[in-house]
Each structure stands twice: as structure tokens, then as C-alpha cells.
Design a protein around this motif. Structure first.
Motif, PDB file in Angstrom:
ATOM      1  N   CYS A  80      86.229   9.500 -10.291  1.00  0.00           N
ATOM      2  CA  CYS A  80      85.231   8.471 -10.612  1.00  0.00           C
ATOM      3  C   CYS A  80      83.836   9.075 -10.729  1.00  0.00           C
ATOM      4  O   CYS A  80      83.049   8.684 -11.608  1.00  0.00           O
ATOM      5  CB  CYS A  80      85.249   7.375  -9.547  1.00  0.00           C
ATOM      6  SG  CYS A  80      86.746   6.376  -9.533  1.00  0.00           S
ATOM      7  N   GLY A  84      82.857   8.635 -14.441  1.00  0.00           N
ATOM      8  CA  GLY A  84      82.314   7.288 -14.519  1.00  0.00           C
ATOM      9  C   GLY A  84      83.433   6.255 -14.539  1.00  0.00           C
ATOM     10  O   GLY A  84      84.577   6.553 -14.165  1.00  0.00           O
ATOM     11  N   PRO A  85      83.139   5.046 -14.979  1.00  0.00           N
ATOM     12  CA  PRO A  85      84.154   3.987 -14.967  1.00  0.00           C
ATOM     13  C   PRO A  85      85.400   4.358 -15.782  1.00  0.00           C
ATOM     14  O   PRO A  85      85.291   4.840 -16.910  1.00  0.00           O
ATOM     15  CB  PRO A  85      83.428   2.796 -15.596  1.00  0.00           C
ATOM     16  CG  PRO A  85      81.975   3.081 -15.375  1.00  0.00           C
ATOM     17  CD  PRO A  85      81.845   4.560 -15.471  1.00  0.00           C
ATOM     18  N   ASP A  87      88.831   3.108 -17.730  1.00  0.00           N
ATOM     19  CA  ASP A  87      89.158   1.902 -18.487  1.00  0.00           C
ATOM     20  C   ASP A  87      90.530   1.324 -18.159  1.00  0.00           C
ATOM     21  O   ASP A  87      90.741   0.113 -18.270  1.00  0.00           O
ATOM     22  CB  ASP A  87      89.078   2.209 -19.987  1.00  0.00           C
ATOM     23  CG  ASP A  87      87.662   2.563 -20.413  1.00  0.00           C
ATOM     24  OD1 ASP A  87      86.807   1.663 -20.394  1.00  0.00           O
ATOM     25  OD2 ASP A  87      87.404   3.736 -20.737  1.00  0.00           O
ATOM     26  N   LEU A 127      89.885   1.641  -7.831  1.00  0.00           N
ATOM     27  CA  LEU A 127      89.411   1.485  -9.208  1.00  0.00           C
ATOM     28  C   LEU A 127      89.106   0.030  -9.570  1.00  0.00           C
ATOM     29  O   LEU A 127      88.341  -0.229 -10.506  1.00  0.00           O
ATOM     30  CB  LEU A 127      90.457   2.029 -10.183  1.00  0.00           C
ATOM     31  CG  LEU A 127      90.689   3.539 -10.161  1.00  0.00           C
ATOM     32  CD1 LEU A 127      91.661   3.937 -11.276  1.00  0.00           C
ATOM     33  CD2 LEU A 127      89.391   4.307 -10.327  1.00  0.00           C
ATOM     34  N   HIS A 130      85.528  -1.233 -10.321  1.00  0.00           N
ATOM     35  CA  HIS A 130      84.995  -0.815 -11.617  1.00  0.00           C
ATOM     36  C   HIS A 130      85.451  -1.779 -12.718  1.00  0.00           C
ATOM     37  O   HIS A 130      84.662  -2.178 -13.581  1.00  0.00           O
ATOM     38  CB  HIS A 130      85.452   0.608 -11.957  1.00  0.00           C
ATOM     39  CG  HIS A 130      85.011   1.639 -10.967  1.00  0.00           C
ATOM     40  ND1 HIS A 130      83.709   2.088 -10.900  1.00  0.00           N
ATOM     41  CD2 HIS A 130      85.680   2.304  -9.996  1.00  0.00           C
ATOM     42  CE1 HIS A 130      83.598   2.998  -9.937  1.00  0.00           C
ATOM     43  NE2 HIS A 130      84.784   3.133  -9.379  1.00  0.00           N
ATOM     44  N   ASN A 133      83.629  -5.105 -12.362  1.00  0.00           N
ATOM     45  CA  ASN A 133      82.228  -5.009 -12.797  1.00  0.00           C
ATOM     46  C   ASN A 133      82.117  -4.973 -14.320  1.00  0.00           C
ATOM     47  O   ASN A 133      81.179  -5.511 -14.897  1.00  0.00           O
ATOM     48  CB  ASN A 133      81.576  -3.757 -12.205  1.00  0.00           C
ATOM     49  CG  ASN A 133      81.299  -3.893 -10.716  1.00  0.00           C
ATOM     50  OD1 ASN A 133      81.180  -4.994 -10.192  1.00  0.00           O
ATOM     51  ND2 ASN A 133      81.209  -2.769 -10.017  1.00  0.00           N
ATOM     52  N   GLN A 134      83.097  -4.322 -14.957  1.00  0.00           N
ATOM     53  CA  GLN A 134      83.091  -4.212 -16.423  1.00  0.00           C
ATOM     54  C   GLN A 134      83.618  -5.459 -17.105  1.00  0.00           C
ATOM     55  O   GLN A 134      83.486  -5.620 -18.320  1.00  0.00           O
ATOM     56  CB  GLN A 134      83.964  -3.018 -16.857  1.00  0.00           C
ATOM     57  CG  GLN A 134      83.442  -1.683 -16.399  1.00  0.00           C
ATOM     58  CD  GLN A 134      84.449  -0.553 -16.594  1.00  0.00           C
ATOM     59  OE1 GLN A 134      84.131   0.599 -16.398  1.00  0.00           O
ATOM     60  NE2 GLN A 134      85.682  -0.859 -16.977  1.00  0.00           N
TER      61      GLN A 134
END
Length: 264
Positions: A80, A84-85, A87, A127, A130, A133-134
Motif C-alpha cells: 500500500c 497507493g490505493p 483497485d 485493503l 481504501h 474511500n474510493q
């Protein structure tokens, strides 16, 4: 080839062979960025090099023993931090040792639960924030038809896959309002190295060799359904029909298929 995964980062566990290897290939073929985790460094390196040369996309890999919770948590944190994030997550890692409970070794039981259940929940748990948040993401859990129909000598393995299916079904309902998809992939026997540890005698693999699934086709089906609202992928279809019959009349099915259930 439709590149519907272009630029999307997909974390795949158990990625050094079998279904995991083909998942990496099909993700990359569609423009996705595979992030691979497994114990076999040599295999991961080869797969990563092949993917990058063949499809001209990045392919990252991480050595990880998913049976060691603390170490695996650190690897996820590193992934992470470095990428980053993420998918999508494909929880593919799994293992089995087929044995009667009375004859089973505790270390085998402990490892099956650690890899098949605890590490899957660990990865999802880390995860999921993430994804939330997305307001998008996809969790794909590779389960088994054994999670729907238990058979002799697979009690702990079946229990672990029952747990995966239960976890998947509850998680799906929890996050559907947030744009996150959750899919259970319930498979019959697949032609992979899985049976080398599950049944070293080779007897079960020989008994079911005519109905074993092709790992490449399994991976293709999974990748085709990434980022779509798919509750389950059940393969093969005839075994899925059997599991539905089992839910309706378990005693009848157990009696009628007693010989087949005892092939392990």
C-alpha cells in the motif's frame, strides 16, 4: 483485446503458479497492473518478467508467507505504501491436506486455517478502507465447491471454504451501498500443483482427472468479471447443480453419492 483494466492495480495472492499465474497474465493482457504475492521468489520473478515483456505493463511481486500473519501484514502495508490505493484484490492463495480428523496433524490444520481463512480476512480488512474511500473496488475470493458440499477427508479444508463463502456473502451485503463489488469463486478440482500437498499419493487427482478444470480458463472467467456486479462464479456448472441439490436434500445426496464422496 479489450483493455478494460487499463492502469488498474490488482493484488493477487498465491500468484506463483496455477490459477494465480494465469490471473496475472490475463490482468496484464487487459492493461491492468498485477501485484503478485507468494512464497516462491524464483517463480514470481519469472512470471513478472514474462508479463512485462509480453504485455508491456508493470508487474510487481512480493515474497510472502501468508501463514505468518505478522509478516503478511507488514507486506500488505509495504504494498500500500509503495503503490497507493489498490483497485481490486483477488484472494487466490489456498492449500489443503486431505486427511481424517482423527489422523490429521495439528500443524496441517493450523496452516490450512491460517492461509485459507485468516490471511484472506487479513488482506481484505487492510485493503477495504481504501476501497470504501474510493467508492469503488472489487474483492474476489477464490473459494471452492467444497465450501458447499463437504466430503470425507476434507473436513478442515471444507470448513475453511465454508468460512470463506460465509465471509464473502456477509461482506457483499455490508459494502454494496459503497460501490464495492464482492465475488465468491466456487471451484471444483483444478489441474494445478494444489494436489501435491493435498494428497501426495496422487489417488484423488487420478480419480478426478477427467473432470478437472483448466486453470487458464478459470482465471480468464475471473478476470472477465472484474469490476462487474457478480455474486458468484461457479465452475463446473454440473457441480454447482449438485451443490444446489445438496442444499435441498443433503441426506439423499450423501447416500446417493457416498462412493464418489469417498474418492479422496
Amino acid at each position: 483485446m479489450k483493455r478494460h483494466l487499463s492502469g488498474r492495480k490488482i493484488l493477487i495472492t498465491g500468484a506463483s503458479s496455477g490459477i494465480g499465474m494465469y490471473l496475472a497474465i490475463h490482468v496484464a493482457r487487459r492493461g491492468g497492473i498485477p501485484i503478485l504475492a507468494a512464497r516462491s521468489v524464483d517463480r514470481l520473478r519469472i512470471i513478472s518478467q514474462h508479463v512485462q515483456q509480453e504485455f508491456e505493463v508493470p508487474c510487481y511481486w512480493y515474497e510472502a508467507d501468508l501463514s505468518n500473519d505478522a509478516d503478511w501484514k507488514d507486506v500488505i502495508d509495504r504494498i500500500c505504501f509503495e503503490h497507493g490505493p489498490i483497485d481490486a484484490l483477488i484472494n487466490n492463495a489456498g492449500m489443503a491436506v486431505f486427511d481424517y480428523v482423527s489422523e490429521a496433524k495439528w500443524q496441517d490444520i493450523d496452516r490450512m486455517l491460517a492461509v485459507n481463512v485468516k490471511s484472506l480476512i487479513r488482506t481484505t480488512h487492510q485493503l477495504l478502507p481504501h476501497f470504501l474511500n474510493q467508492k469503488q473496488g472489487h474483492v474476489v475470493n477464490i473459494a471452492s465447491q467444497a465450501g458447499k458440499i463437504a466430503t470425507p477427508r476434507s473436513s478442515v479444508y471444507s470448513a475453511s471454504k465454508h468460512a470463506v463463502i460465509g465471509f464473502t456473502n456477509a461482506l457483499r451485503m455490508e459494502v454494496e451501498k459503497d460501490g464495492v463489488y464482492v465475488t465468491s469463486v466456487n471451484l471444483g478440482p483444478v489441474r494445478t500443483n494444489f494436489f501435491k500437498s493435498a494428497d501426495p499419493s496422487g489417488g484423488y487427482e487420478k480419480a478426478v482427472e477427467n473432470v478437472m478444470l483448466d486453470p487458464n480458463k478459470v482465471a480468464l472467467s475471473v478476470v472477465k468479471h472484474l469490476f462487474t456486479k457478480r455474486r458468484e462464479i461457479n465452475l463446473p456448472a454440473w457441480m454447482d447443480s449438485g451443490s444446489k441439490a445438496y442444499q435441498l436434500a443433503p441426506g439423499l445426496v450423501e447416500r446417493g453419492l457416498k462412493r464418489q464422496f469417498s474418492k479422496k
